[in-house]
Write a protein that holds these residues in place. Structure first.
Motif, short mmCIF file in Angstrom:
data_model
loop_
_atom_site.label_atom_id
_atom_site.label_comp_id
_atom_site.label_asym_id
_atom_site.label_seq_id
_atom_site.Cartn_x
_atom_site.Cartn_y
_atom_site.Cartn_z
N ILE A 114 0.83 -1.20 0.00
CA ILE A 114 0.00 0.00 0.00
C ILE A 114 0.87 1.25 0.00
O ILE A 114 0.59 2.21 -0.69
CB ILE A 114 -0.95 -0.02 1.22
CG1 ILE A 114 -1.99 -1.14 1.04
CG2 ILE A 114 -1.65 1.33 1.40
CD1 ILE A 114 -2.83 -1.39 2.27
N GLY A 115 1.95 1.24 0.78
CA GLY A 115 2.87 2.39 0.79
C GLY A 115 3.25 2.82 2.18
O GLY A 115 4.05 2.17 2.85
N VAL A 116 2.66 3.92 2.65
CA VAL A 116 2.93 4.46 3.98
C VAL A 116 1.64 4.40 4.79
O VAL A 116 0.63 4.99 4.41
CB VAL A 116 3.46 5.91 3.92
CG1 VAL A 116 3.68 6.45 5.33
CG2 VAL A 116 4.74 5.97 3.11
N ILE A 117 1.70 3.71 5.90
CA ILE A 117 0.53 3.50 6.74
C ILE A 117 0.69 4.26 8.05
O ILE A 117 1.77 4.25 8.66
CB ILE A 117 0.32 1.99 7.01
CG1 ILE A 117 -0.04 1.29 5.70
CG2 ILE A 117 -0.76 1.76 8.07
CD1 ILE A 117 -0.14 -0.22 5.82
N GLY A 118 -0.36 4.93 8.47
CA GLY A 118 -0.40 5.56 9.78
C GLY A 118 -1.24 4.71 10.71
O GLY A 118 -2.37 4.36 10.37
N MET A 119 -0.71 4.36 11.85
CA MET A 119 -1.40 3.50 12.82
C MET A 119 -1.61 4.29 14.10
O MET A 119 -0.65 4.76 14.72
CB MET A 119 -0.56 2.25 13.09
CG MET A 119 -1.14 1.32 14.13
SD MET A 119 -2.49 0.36 13.42
CE MET A 119 -2.95 -0.62 14.86
N ILE A 120 -2.87 4.45 14.49
CA ILE A 120 -3.22 5.15 15.73
C ILE A 120 -3.87 4.14 16.65
O ILE A 120 -4.89 3.54 16.30
CB ILE A 120 -4.19 6.32 15.46
CG1 ILE A 120 -3.60 7.29 14.42
CG2 ILE A 120 -4.53 7.06 16.74
CD1 ILE A 120 -4.59 8.34 13.93
N TYR A 121 -3.28 3.94 17.82
CA TYR A 121 -3.82 2.92 18.71
C TYR A 121 -3.75 3.40 20.16
O TYR A 121 -3.07 4.36 20.49
CB TYR A 121 -3.07 1.59 18.55
CG TYR A 121 -1.59 1.63 18.86
CD1 TYR A 121 -1.09 1.22 20.08
CD2 TYR A 121 -0.67 2.09 17.91
CE1 TYR A 121 0.27 1.26 20.37
CE2 TYR A 121 0.69 2.12 18.17
CZ TYR A 121 1.15 1.71 19.40
OH TYR A 121 2.50 1.74 19.68
N GLU A 122 -4.48 2.69 21.01
CA GLU A 122 -4.57 3.07 22.42
C GLU A 122 -4.03 1.95 23.30
O GLU A 122 -4.00 0.79 22.92
CB GLU A 122 -6.03 3.34 22.80
CG GLU A 122 -6.65 4.52 22.07
CD GLU A 122 -8.12 4.71 22.38
OE1 GLU A 122 -8.56 5.86 22.37
OE2 GLU A 122 -8.82 3.71 22.62
N SER A 123 -3.61 2.30 24.47
CA SER A 123 -3.31 1.43 25.61
C SER A 123 -2.39 0.25 25.36
O SER A 123 -1.35 0.13 25.98
CB SER A 123 -4.61 0.92 26.25
OG SER A 123 -5.31 1.98 26.82
N ARG A 124 -2.74 -0.67 24.45
CA ARG A 124 -2.00 -1.92 24.35
C ARG A 124 -0.69 -1.72 23.61
O ARG A 124 -0.66 -1.63 22.38
CB ARG A 124 -2.85 -2.98 23.63
CG ARG A 124 -4.06 -3.42 24.42
CD ARG A 124 -4.94 -4.35 23.63
NE ARG A 124 -4.27 -5.60 23.30
CZ ARG A 124 -4.81 -6.56 22.53
NH1 ARG A 124 -6.00 -6.37 22.01
NH2 ARG A 124 -4.15 -7.66 22.29
#
Length: 415
Positions: A114-124
């Motif tokens: 896909i290319g460049v991925i942004g990952m936004i996550y919480e806590s874990r």
């Protein structure tokens, strides 16, 4: 440098790194994954120390504290997850389709990053390692923004991942983390059209809703995990008890946990008291409809909104239903199209249920907590997708690729 400029710099570096990754061999990516796993083990004490600082500062619920907490076993699970990803086939070596036109042109559809991925996550904090491993193997650069509660843990894990990349000769910018916990960086990511190719949020309902509402970048997201276990009239009682206890109480704070028990009226009088006793012994509380309270009178009454609540805690909603159609109607009215399970020895009833639910994952005689990329054989998962475009269910390597076409001719020109 403000957060928008931070993102631009990170995205430019990630784009260059993604081109290197796309051209890299599977052997190189696998070597990086194995080196990252080794680095996690070597950095165990630093990671646990950083996590202890996050845990000490945390003021939330016990269920979310469990999600935040790392142990030696959980760090080892992260390392093994990376090794499991390394052992999987190369997702970029796949020919998805291959055909030849009447004019002799050969056309192939080829899996590509896909290319460049942004990952936004919480806590874990372990989510960062899983996401990094899956993105790396599938040829994607990733920019990780973990929750403010797990800042120290995320940085310690990232340090180990970076050392693995360096050991394999891959750019450090393949895996990056947000420079701080400032929410302005999230806003910059959401506005990052042209910088990021895809955003994946993994967290609570408010986070996912914000991302879907504000993002100017394509989003691969899941709704809340408002999951149901339906105990059909033909269920094996011992199996139903074991499955429900696991589906609800194994880990209450994960999105695959069962939040509502549906039980057929024909067996409710005999089985529901046993199910309630099992779960109470494990520390579970309840919210029940009138029919369930007629059978177990001390169950608290469910409010109007309880069947629409993802508890993510030791609380279970309970409703008595009249057969498969009624169970399906309840799920349509209150579910989130995430994961549903039926427990029954009646194959026809199971087929009716499995065909009738429209959730990303449906199970027969198994715990809803099997909705997990690792349990699906994906090595790990970057999240659960409940949308209807591109991917549904656990998102692993295959779901982190797109495709392009290669056309081979022998001098053809178009008339």
């Amino acid at each position: 440098m403000d957060e928008t400029e931070h993102l631009k710099a990170a995205a430019v570096a990630a784009r260059a790194a993604s081109r290197v990754l796309a051209r890299s061999s599977a052997e190189t990516r696998n070597a990086a994954l194995r080196a990252m796993a080794d680095a996690l083990r070597l950095g165990l004490r630093d990671i646990l120390s950083a996590n202890a600082a996050d845990v000490a500062a945390y003021k939330g619920t016990a269920a979310f504290l469990d999600r935040l907490t790392l142990t030696e076993a959980r760090v080892e699970a992260m390392a093994r997850g990376l090794e499991a990803i390394a052992a999987l086939p190369d997702p970029l070596a796949r020919t998805l389709a291959d055909w030849t036109r009447p004019n002799g042109l050969r056309i192939r559809r080829i899996a590509s990053p896909i290319g460049v991925i942004g990952m936004i996550y919480e806590s874990r904090p372990n989510v960062g390692a899983d996401a990094a491993g899956l993105c790396l193997k599938s040829g994607n650069a990733v920019i990780l923004r973990g929750g403010s509660d797990s800042t120290h843990s995320a940085r310690a894990i990232h340090q180990a991942l970076r050392s693995g990349l360096m050991a394999a000769g891959l750019p450090e910018a393949c895996i990056q983390v947000a420079p701080n916990a400032d929410r302005a960086f999230v806003a910059a990511m959401l506005a990052g059209a042209g910088l990021l190719d895809l955003i994946i949020p993994r967290g609570g309902k408010s986070l996912v809703e914000r991302v879907q509402r504000e993002a100017r970048v394509p989003v691969l997201a899941h709704a809340e995990g408002l999951n149901h276990t339906y105990v059909h009239a033909a269920a094996d009682p011992a199996m139903a008890r074991a499955i429900l206890a696991n589906a609800k109480m194994r880990r209450t704070g994960i999105c695959g946990a069962t939040e509502t028990l549906l039980i057929d009226r024909g067996i409710a009088a005999s089985l529901l008291p046993l199910l309630v006793a099992d779960l109470r012994a494990l520390g579970c509380a309840f919210r029940a409809d009138a029919a369930a309270r007629d059978i177990v009178p001390d169950l608290p009454a469910a409010s109007a909104g309880d069947f629409d609540t993802e508890w993510l805690d030791s609380v279970l909603s309970v409703a008595v239903v009249d057969g498969v159609d009624a169970a399906l109607a309840h799920i349509v009215a209150h579910g989130s199209e995430h994961t549903e399970a039926i427990v029954t020895e009646d194959a026809a009833a199971a087929e009716q249920f499995l065909r009738g639910v429209d959730s990303a994952v449906a199970l027969w005689n198994a715990s809803t907590q099997f909705c997990d990329g690792g349990e699906f054989g994906f090595g790990a998962e970057i999240g659960i997708a409940t949308g209807r475009i591109h991917a549904r269910g656990p998102v692993g390597l295959e779901q982190l690729t797109t495709y392009r076409y290669i056309v081979v001719g022998s001098g053809q020109v178009r008339p």
